[in-house]
Design an enzyme around this catalytic site. Structure first.
Site, PDB file in Angstrom:
ATOM      1  N   ASN A   1       0.820  -1.216   0.000  1.00 31.27           N
ATOM      2  CA  ASN A   1       0.000   0.000   0.000  1.00 31.27           C
ATOM      3  C   ASN A   1       0.852   1.263   0.000  1.00 31.27           C
ATOM      4  OD1 ASN A   1      -3.027  -0.680   0.118  1.00 31.27           O
ATOM      5  ND2 ASN A   1      -2.049  -2.171   1.477  1.00 31.27           N
TER       6      ASN A   1
ATOM      7  N   LYS B   1       0.933  -3.177  21.054  1.00 34.98           N
ATOM      8  CA  LYS B   1       0.386  -1.819  21.143  1.00 34.98           C
ATOM      9  C   LYS B   1       1.519  -0.808  21.104  1.00 34.98           C
ATOM     10  CE  LYS B   1       0.253  -1.937  26.209  1.00 34.98           C
ATOM     11  NZ  LYS B   1      -0.574  -1.773  27.411  1.00 34.98           N
TER      12      LYS B   1
ATOM     13  N   ILE C   1      -3.110   1.695  18.467  1.00 29.39           N
ATOM     14  CA  ILE C   1      -2.719   3.079  18.745  1.00 29.39           C
ATOM     15  C   ILE C   1      -3.400   3.519  20.040  1.00 29.39           C
ATOM     16  CG2 ILE C   1      -2.822   5.445  17.852  1.00 29.39           C
ATOM     17  CD1 ILE C   1      -1.083   3.633  16.151  1.00 29.39           C
TER      18      ILE C   1
ATOM     19  N   HIS D   1      -8.190  -0.779   6.364  1.00 31.87           N
ATOM     20  CA  HIS D   1      -8.555  -2.087   6.918  1.00 31.87           C
ATOM     21  C   HIS D   1      -9.155  -2.964   5.816  1.00 31.87           C
ATOM     22  CE1 HIS D   1      -9.441  -4.980  10.040  1.00 31.87           C
ATOM     23  NE2 HIS D   1     -10.605  -5.165   9.439  1.00 31.87           N
TER      24      HIS D   1
HETATM   25  C1  GAR Z   1      -3.364  -4.447   4.177  1.00 33.43           C
HETATM   26  O1  GAR Z   1      -4.184  -5.444   3.628  1.00 33.43           O
HETATM   27  C2  GAR Z   1      -4.122  -3.681   5.256  1.00 33.43           C
HETATM   28  O2  GAR Z   1      -5.486  -3.535   5.000  1.00 33.43           O
HETATM   29  C3  GAR Z   1      -3.885  -4.554   6.455  1.00 33.43           C
HETATM   30  O3  GAR Z   1      -2.538  -4.944   6.350  1.00 33.43           O
HETATM   31  C4  GAR Z   1      -2.206  -5.069   4.969  1.00 33.43           C
HETATM   32  C5  GAR Z   1      -0.883  -4.366   4.726  1.00 33.43           C
HETATM   33  O4  GAR Z   1      -0.358  -4.728   3.488  1.00 33.43           O
HETATM   34  N1  GAR Z   1      -4.161  -3.849   7.676  1.00 33.43           N
HETATM   35  C6  GAR Z   1      -4.796  -4.373   8.715  1.00 33.43           C
HETATM   36  O5  GAR Z   1      -5.189  -5.514   8.743  1.00 33.43           O
HETATM   37  C7  GAR Z   1      -4.990  -3.418   9.872  1.00 33.43           C
HETATM   38  N2  GAR Z   1      -5.937  -3.968  10.821  1.00 33.43           N
HETATM   39  P1  GAR Z   1       0.899  -3.965   2.904  1.00 33.43           P
HETATM   40  O6  GAR Z   1       2.001  -4.012   3.946  1.00 33.43           O
HETATM   41  O7  GAR Z   1       1.269  -4.753   1.668  1.00 33.43           O
HETATM   42  O8  GAR Z   1       0.485  -2.551   2.579  1.00 33.43           O
END
Ligand code: GAR
Length: 193
Positions: A13, A65, A95, A111
């Protein structure tokens, strides 16, 4: 709008955000730093690849945390970057009020489910195992309630009969890679009110 990205994982991301910036599709937002709580996170390489300062910040003493000395270190780093917006892109820590209050109203989270369904860990797996026909991803403001802050935007992803956890995850991630940069771009534009 100066943006800091916090992440713990592979950084796909962060990559999508930085690619959007490179393509001139991030509005008035500018990514000024990438910080991680994992010394070997792929997200560090994303910063280097795009010429954005990227650093590991020691989150100790807690495992799940951000509180205590680690929280103080993260607050100092984000303050040092003069962030107007903090984007949690796969930052896998809860957080706490210290960090929240330091950047009140300026933190957003991605999320991988249609909140309020399937908060917490493994949103994609939770949805897949529950057998939902639609899932997706959410960008929301961060509050003390985990995955509970105001929803800014969502993308719906259909679950097809032949989907496996892997194919569904790929679809949700693709949706995330479009949604998060779009929300950041939108937040960077002056409101017309
Ligand atoms: C993503 O799918 C994001 O939505 C999730 O971690 C992944 C990170 O991927 N976040 C959560 O689950 C937060 N509760 P990335 O490191 O490839 O961006």
């Amino acid at each position: 709008m100066r943006v800091v990205i916090l992440g713990s994982g592979r950084g796909s991301n962060a990559e999508a955000i930085l690619l959007a910036q490179q393509a001139g599709k991030l509005g008035r937002a500018r990514i000024v730093a990438v910080f991680t709580d994992k010394p070997d996170a792929g997200i560090l390489a994303m910063g280097a690849r795009f010429g954005v300062p990227a650093a590991f910040i020691d989150p100790a003493p807690f495992k799940t945390k951000l509180e205590g000395e680690g929280e103080v270190r993260f607050i100092a780093a984000v303050r040092g970057a003069q962030a107007d917006l903090v984007v949690l892109a796969g930052f896998m820590r809860v957080i706490k009020p210290g960090f929240l209050n330091a950047f009140a109203g300026k933190i957003i989270n991605l999320h991988p489910s249609l909140l309020p369904s399937f908060p917490g860990l493994d949103g994609i797996g939770q949805a897949f195992r529950r057998g939902v026909k639609v899932t997706g991803c959410t960008v929301h403001g961060v509050t003390v309630e985990v995955d509970g802050g105001p929803i800014l935007d969502q993308t719906v992803v259909g679950v097809e009969a032949g989907d496996t956890l892997e194919t569904l995850a790929a679809k949700v991630h693709a949706a995330e890679h479009a949604l998060l940069p779009a929300v950041i771009a939108r937040l960077s534009e002056p409101t017309s009110a």
